[in-house]
Every structure is written in C-alpha cells, then in structure tokens.
Write an enzyme that holds these catalytic residues in place. Sequence first.
Site, short mmCIF file in Angstrom:
data_model
loop_
_atom_site.label_atom_id
_atom_site.label_comp_id
_atom_site.label_asym_id
_atom_site.label_seq_id
_atom_site.Cartn_x
_atom_site.Cartn_y
_atom_site.Cartn_z
N ASP A 72 2.59 5.48 -6.89
CA ASP A 72 3.88 5.47 -6.19
C ASP A 72 5.07 5.41 -7.12
O ASP A 72 6.20 5.59 -6.67
CB ASP A 72 3.93 4.26 -5.25
N HIS A 126 -2.27 -2.59 -9.58
CA HIS A 126 -3.24 -2.00 -8.66
C HIS A 126 -4.47 -2.88 -8.64
O HIS A 126 -4.85 -3.43 -9.66
CB HIS A 126 -3.62 -0.58 -9.12
N HIS A 174 0.88 -1.19 0.00
CA HIS A 174 0.00 0.00 0.00
C HIS A 174 0.91 1.24 0.00
O HIS A 174 1.73 1.40 -0.91
CB HIS A 174 -0.92 -0.10 1.22
N1 ACO Z 1 5.15 -7.09 -10.33
C1 ACO Z 1 5.04 -8.34 -10.84
N2 ACO Z 1 3.88 -9.05 -10.86
C2 ACO Z 1 2.80 -8.48 -10.30
C3 ACO Z 1 2.83 -7.19 -9.74
C4 ACO Z 1 4.06 -6.49 -9.76
N3 ACO Z 1 4.17 -5.28 -9.23
N4 ACO Z 1 1.61 -6.88 -9.26
C5 ACO Z 1 0.82 -7.92 -9.51
N5 ACO Z 1 1.55 -8.91 -10.15
C6 ACO Z 1 1.03 -10.20 -10.63
C7 ACO Z 1 0.84 -11.17 -9.46
O1 ACO Z 1 2.00 -11.97 -9.26
C8 ACO Z 1 -0.35 -11.97 -9.92
O2 ACO Z 1 0.09 -12.92 -10.86
P1 ACO Z 1 -0.68 -14.35 -11.00
O3 ACO Z 1 -2.09 -14.02 -11.39
O4 ACO Z 1 0.09 -15.08 -12.05
O5 ACO Z 1 -0.60 -14.99 -9.64
C9 ACO Z 1 -1.21 -10.96 -10.70
O6 ACO Z 1 -0.28 -9.95 -11.15
C10 ACO Z 1 -2.29 -10.29 -9.84
O7 ACO Z 1 -1.66 -9.77 -8.68
P2 ACO Z 1 -2.34 -9.77 -7.24
O8 ACO Z 1 -1.27 -9.62 -6.20
O9 ACO Z 1 -3.27 -10.93 -7.12
O10 ACO Z 1 -3.21 -8.44 -7.36
P3 ACO Z 1 -3.78 -7.59 -6.16
O11 ACO Z 1 -4.87 -6.79 -6.73
O12 ACO Z 1 -4.09 -8.44 -5.00
O13 ACO Z 1 -2.54 -6.67 -5.72
C11 ACO Z 1 -0.99 -4.87 -5.60
C12 ACO Z 1 -2.37 -5.34 -6.08
C13 ACO Z 1 -0.81 -5.23 -4.11
C14 ACO Z 1 -0.91 -3.38 -5.73
C15 ACO Z 1 0.09 -5.56 -6.45
O14 ACO Z 1 -0.05 -5.19 -7.80
C16 ACO Z 1 1.51 -5.23 -5.96
O15 ACO Z 1 2.01 -5.91 -5.05
N6 ACO Z 1 2.16 -4.18 -6.53
C17 ACO Z 1 3.47 -3.74 -6.08
C18 ACO Z 1 3.34 -2.91 -4.83
C19 ACO Z 1 2.74 -1.54 -5.10
O16 ACO Z 1 3.15 -0.84 -6.02
N7 ACO Z 1 1.81 -1.13 -4.23
C20 ACO Z 1 1.17 0.17 -4.32
C21 ACO Z 1 -0.25 0.02 -4.70
S1 ACO Z 1 -1.01 1.54 -4.96
C22 ACO Z 1 -1.28 2.20 -3.46
O17 ACO Z 1 -1.52 1.61 -2.48
C23 ACO Z 1 -1.17 3.60 -3.44
#
Ligand code: ACO
Length: 438
Positions: free
Chosen positions: A373, A316, A275
């Site tokens: 971010d 996201h 987050h």
């Molecule tokens: N890099 C690589 N792969 C990713 C990323 C990433 N940044 N984000 C998602 N994925 C992949 C996951 O591995 C998953 O793959 P799969 O379907 O093969 O298992 C798929 O994309 C879906 O990801 P989830 O984690 O299930 O998606 P969720 O909606 O739960 O998570 C989140 C969203 C937490 C933002 C995620 O994209 C992430 O961890 N991003 C990096 C951290 C980040 O930038 N956070 C800031 C968010 S914005 C905010 O809070 C202001």
Amino acid sequence: MDVYLFWIMAKNTVTITDNSTGKSIEIPLLQGTEGPATADIGKLYSELGIFTIDPGFTSTASCESKITYIDGEKGILLYRGYPIEQLAEKSTHLEVCYLLLHGELPSKTQLQSFRSSIGHHSMIHEGLKSFFNGFSRDAHPMSIMVSVVGALSAFYHDSLDIFNPEHREISAHRMIAKMTTIAANSYKYSVGQPFVYPNNELSYTENFLHMMFSVPAEKYEINPVVADALDKIFILHADHEQNASTSTVRLAGSSQANPFACISSGITALWGPAHGGANEAVIKMLMKIEKPENVNKYVEMAKDKNSTFRLMGFGHRVYKNYDPRAKILKETTERVLKALNVSTPLLEVAMKLEEIALKDPYFIEKKLYPNVDFYSGIILRAIGIPLNMFTVIFALGRTPGWISHWMEMIAEPKQKIGRPRQLYTGAVSRNYVDISKR
Ligand code: ACO
C-alpha cells in the site's frame, strides 16, 4: 488442574505426553511443498482435553491451500508457483485470474474463451441499478460495494448450488466480471454522472477505466500507460494466501453460504486501515506530512508508544523483509509519473519517509518495511483515481483470489464449518439474582 505436557519432536511427528495422566498422543507433522512443517493438532482436544490458543493466527494454519505461497523472511510471493515479478512483467490481470482459478496458465484458446465468458457476464441486472439510488450521494464507495455485491445473490440465484461445479464456475465468472461494473457505478453515483455500460471490445482493465471515466457527451481515450499501471496493480493485489479478508471469505463460505455473500464479507474485512484501507490511509498520511522536512517528526511519532499513530503502508504480519509487491510498485510509480509528466510532492515525501524509516533502529529491529500500500496510492492518484476509490481498487484486484479460495474450499472433501474454540475467562457458573436484590 495440574497438567504437565512434554513435546518430543521426531522426524514426522510430535509426541505429546500429559504426565498427570500418562496419556500420550502422536501428532503428525505435515510438510507442504514449501514452508515450515505444520503440526496437525486436530485430535488434541478429543485425546488430551486441551485447546490451543493463537490470537491473530501467528503460528496457526487455518487450511491447506495450493494457490499462493509467501516466504516472508525472503520477500517471495508465488501465485500457483509463478513469481510475482514475472507475472507483473509478462502477464495480464485476466490471465492471472485464470491462473488463480484453474492452477495453470491458459492456452490461447482457453484465455479467449475465459475472456469471452467474463465479457458475457460484465453487465449487471437492470434491477440492481436501483440499489445505488438508495445510497446517500456522499456514501463511501466501499459501503456501496459491500451491499451491492451481497445483493447479487438476490439476482443470480440460478447458479447458487454450491455443490454443482458448473454453478460454482458461473458464479466465479460473474463475480470477477461484475465487480468492475459495480465499482465504476459506485463512483459514477457519487459524482452524479450516468452509469456507463461495459464495452467488451476492451480489455478487463480498459473496460473498468471506460466505465469509470467516460461520459456520454465526450469521447474518452484510454491512455495505455494508465491501463498498464492499473493492470499491474490488479495483478499485484490478486491474491495473498490467508490474509484477513480471504480468511473471512473462507469462514463465511464454510457455513455453505452463497459465494456473493461470502465475497461481500471479504470486502468488509478488507475495508479496515490495518488491511486494504491502508492505501487510502497512506495518502492521507503523506498529505498530512506535507513536505520532506516534516518526515522526522512523524517517524518519531510512529515510534512513540504513547501515540496511536503508525506509519501507514509500513509493516506486515508475514513479510519481515521488503514486500516484493512494494518493490515492483516503487519502480512503476517512478515510470508512470515520468510517462504522464506528473510531479507530486507526495512521492518526495514517501521516498524520504522510506529512507529515514529503513535506517531507523526501531524499524530495523521490528523488521518493518514498506508494504504494497505504500506506493500504490501515489500511482492511483497520478492516474486520476479518487482517494475514496483506492480500497475499491484493492477489492477489484483481490476478487479472483477470494473466489479461487472459496472454490478450493468448497471442492475440498474434508471441508468442515469453521468453528474456533476459546479460552474462557469470564464468570464461573452462578445463580440468577432477582432485579429487586441487585
Ligand atoms: N508503524 C509503527 N510501528 C509499527 C507499525 C507501523 N506501521 N507496524 C507495526 N509496528 C510495531 C507495533 O507497534 C509493534 O511494536 P511492539 O512490538 O513494540 O508492540 C510491532 O511493530 C509489531 O506490530 P504488530 O501490530 O503486533 O504486528 P501485526 O503483524 O499484528 O500487524 C500490520 C501488521 C497490521 C500490517 C501493522 O504493521 C500495521 O498496522 N501497519 C500499518 C497499516 C498497514 O500498512 N496495513 C497494510 C498491511 S498490508 C495489506 O493488508 C495489504
């Protein structure tokens, strides 16, 4: 138990029939002013004895709200109906705070009186200052924020009757006003400099910069480019509907806890790298990548399911398109770096990373785009904000959103304590075994 459920969707209802008993219920399909129809399943358990499960709330609305709307497919973000692009270009953070709290943009007089109230509350109780001295000098400022914001309830209990609208308003103004002072103090403490009192002749954001960077021994001139960029960052972070930290504030508030305690719990939820902690994590990642030539290696690592590495600042839960806030920040980054005459290899690495990731089938298929971010950290670094203060900046920006959601929730007559159910998968009932027989 054999349960056969049939869903029949009509215009405004879904009929669910349990064929094992022949019992049916009609579930209303609610339609908001924007967004998809929402099935009100509140009576599902009492009528049919069935729970629903949705870990991570991917298809579940936790409440009704009038504050912020996101269309994740189209990359649209509206605060009280106003597009984020217009607010970022034309408004100020304090005006946006008013908008989120009250639902309408303020008139000149309303803004003046709001500004004066926020100014009036910008100092913190002298007794609260001694809290800072109890922390280790190298404490992360977010840990200080969680504690000191929670401790506000020990000093401002004269306005904690949450059922009194006047008290709620005073607490909301106190929260918005004192966050800048607490945030700046947490930084000053970590660098061993004296706390700086607020100066109410300055704007909200200028005041924060003044408390962060001025020292008694020297005159501090606020650079308008820096103040403007930071104000934009605050606006872009001000609200984002039912994200993890806002939902935490609402859940804590649903038990009728005081607003300072609720905001403190929101700060805790924001802290994690999935987050608000992502802005700090992005910079650490860009520094590790070091140069554009190394980008490919890290993109491959992010795609590798055997690695825990993710591209920070990418992806996201709601946006399946470019985050509109990241778009604004990308332009702002280029403008700020040029105006301040700062060149940083981090921007080059970030742009190369974005270019490669956006062409890669893995990121395209999963609809992973840069989020807010991704670029904010580069601006924060360029304007001199230390890395461990990045998530604090996010918390400062998000405070009006948190407090507006808390106000909306408390004023809602149907409001109930939040109490999710579960799908139990543990041991079934069994008898206690004496320790000698285990
Ligand atoms: N890099 C690589 N792969 C990713 C990323 C990433 N940044 N984000 C998602 N994925 C992949 C996951 O591995 C998953 O793959 P799969 O379907 O093969 O298992 C798929 O994309 C879906 O990801 P989830 O984690 O299930 O998606 P969720 O909606 O739960 O998570 C989140 C969203 C937490 C933002 C995620 O994209 C992430 O961890 N991003 C990096 C951290 C980040 O930038 N956070 C800031 C968010 S914005 C905010 O809070 C202001």
